[in-house]
Design a protein around this motif. Structure first.
Motif, PDB file in Angstrom:
ATOM      1  N   MET A   1       0.911  -1.284   0.080  1.00 54.83           N
ATOM      2  CA  MET A   1      -0.075  -0.143  -0.031  1.00 54.83           C
ATOM      3  C   MET A   1       0.914   1.288  -0.035  1.00 54.83           C
ATOM      4  SD  MET A   1      -3.280   0.301   0.217  1.00 54.83           S
ATOM      5  CE  MET A   1      -4.458   1.753   0.197  1.00 54.83           C
ATOM      6  N   LEU A   2       0.242   2.191  -0.830  1.00 52.31           N
ATOM      7  CA  LEU A   2       1.373   3.456  -1.199  1.00 52.31           C
ATOM      8  C   LEU A   2       0.706   4.261  -0.208  1.00 52.31           C
ATOM      9  CD1 LEU A   2       1.341   3.853  -4.926  1.00 52.31           C
ATOM     10  CD2 LEU A   2       3.477   3.033  -3.186  1.00 52.31           C
ATOM     11  N   THR A   3       1.681   5.045   0.476  1.00 52.44           N
ATOM     12  CA  THR A   3       1.469   6.525   1.392  1.00 52.44           C
ATOM     13  C   THR A   3       1.096   7.571   0.421  1.00 52.44           C
ATOM     14  OG1 THR A   3       3.860   7.044   1.478  1.00 52.44           O
ATOM     15  CG2 THR A   3       2.812   5.555   3.296  1.00 52.44           C
ATOM     16  N   SER A   4       0.534   8.534   1.088  1.00 56.89           N
ATOM     17  CA  SER A   4       0.154   9.775   0.315  1.00 56.89           C
ATOM     18  C   SER A   4       1.279  10.505  -0.376  1.00 56.89           C
ATOM     19  CB  SER A   4      -0.669  10.593   1.028  1.00 56.89           C
ATOM     20  OG  SER A   4       0.203  11.024   2.151  1.00 56.89           O
ATOM     21  N   LYS A   5       2.447  10.527   0.557  1.00 57.70           N
ATOM     22  CA  LYS A   5       3.835  11.125   0.016  1.00 57.70           C
ATOM     23  C   LYS A   5       4.349  10.221  -1.018  1.00 57.70           C
ATOM     24  CE  LYS A   5       5.170  13.619   4.063  1.00 57.70           C
ATOM     25  NZ  LYS A   5       6.204  14.161   5.026  1.00 57.70           N
ATOM     26  N   GLN A   6       4.345   8.735  -0.944  1.00 61.30           N
ATOM     27  CA  GLN A   6       4.934   7.998  -2.193  1.00 61.30           C
ATOM     28  C   GLN A   6       3.932   8.199  -3.385  1.00 61.30           C
ATOM     29  OE1 GLN A   6       4.438   4.405   0.014  1.00 61.30           O
ATOM     30  NE2 GLN A   6       6.706   4.142   0.352  1.00 61.30           N
ATOM     31  N   ARG A   7       2.596   8.377  -3.220  1.00 63.22           N
ATOM     32  CA  ARG A   7       1.824   8.492  -4.376  1.00 63.22           C
ATOM     33  C   ARG A   7       2.358   9.852  -4.959  1.00 63.22           C
ATOM     34  NH1 ARG A   7      -2.590   5.060  -4.864  1.00 63.22           N
ATOM     35  NH2 ARG A   7      -3.068   4.084  -2.994  1.00 63.22           N
ATOM     36  N   ALA A   8       2.291  10.968  -4.461  1.00 66.67           N
ATOM     37  CA  ALA A   8       2.770  12.256  -4.585  1.00 66.67           C
ATOM     38  C   ALA A   8       4.019  12.445  -5.451  1.00 66.67           C
ATOM     39  CB  ALA A   8       3.025  13.172  -3.532  1.00 66.67           C
ATOM     40  N   HIS A   9       4.989  11.393  -4.963  1.00 68.98           N
ATOM     41  CA  HIS A   9       6.334  11.359  -5.465  1.00 68.98           C
ATOM     42  C   HIS A   9       6.006  10.699  -7.044  1.00 68.98           C
ATOM     43  CE1 HIS A   9      10.547  10.707  -6.198  1.00 68.98           C
ATOM     44  NE2 HIS A   9      10.499   9.481  -6.136  1.00 68.98           N
ATOM     45  N   LEU A  10       5.297   9.537  -7.025  1.00 66.93           N
ATOM     46  CA  LEU A  10       5.169   8.819  -8.326  1.00 66.93           C
ATOM     47  C   LEU A  10       4.419   9.717  -9.175  1.00 66.93           C
ATOM     48  CD1 LEU A  10       4.354   5.369  -6.735  1.00 66.93           C
ATOM     49  CD2 LEU A  10       6.388   5.985  -7.695  1.00 66.93           C
TER      50      LEU A  10
END
Length: 95
Positions: A1-10
């Protein structure tokens, strides 16, 4: 599961990428799923587009392709969506 920070980076990484697959009236075929799986293995992050003549919405396509390939949906914006799947052997993107 991706965190919101990881999603933003991606999302930031995906914004400069080209769309490599289009889903049209042919729909979600087995051949498309194989190609997406191979692309995810090589790139980890890919962008797809759902054409107006497709029989699925971008959200439905993202969910179906993600489930079939084991990838996570990063985002769905308009007719495009971004998928991410980490390559355990040779990671390309560091989160």
């Amino acid at each position: 599961m991706l965190t919101s920070k990881q999603r933003a980076h991606l999302r930031g990484l995906a914004s400069v990428q080209d769309t490599i697959f289009q889903i049209g009236k042919g729909g979600l075929t087995e051949q498309l799923m194989q190609q997406v799986t191979a692309a995810l293995k090589a790139r980890e992050l890919i962008k797809l587009r759902v054409l107006p003549n497709a029989d699925v919405t971008p959200h439905e396509a993202a969910a179906a392709v993600g489930e079939a390939t084991g990838a996570e949906t990063v985002c769905v914006i308009g007719s495009r969506f971004v998928l991410y799947k980490r390559n355990d052997k040779k990671p390309v993107i560091k989160l």
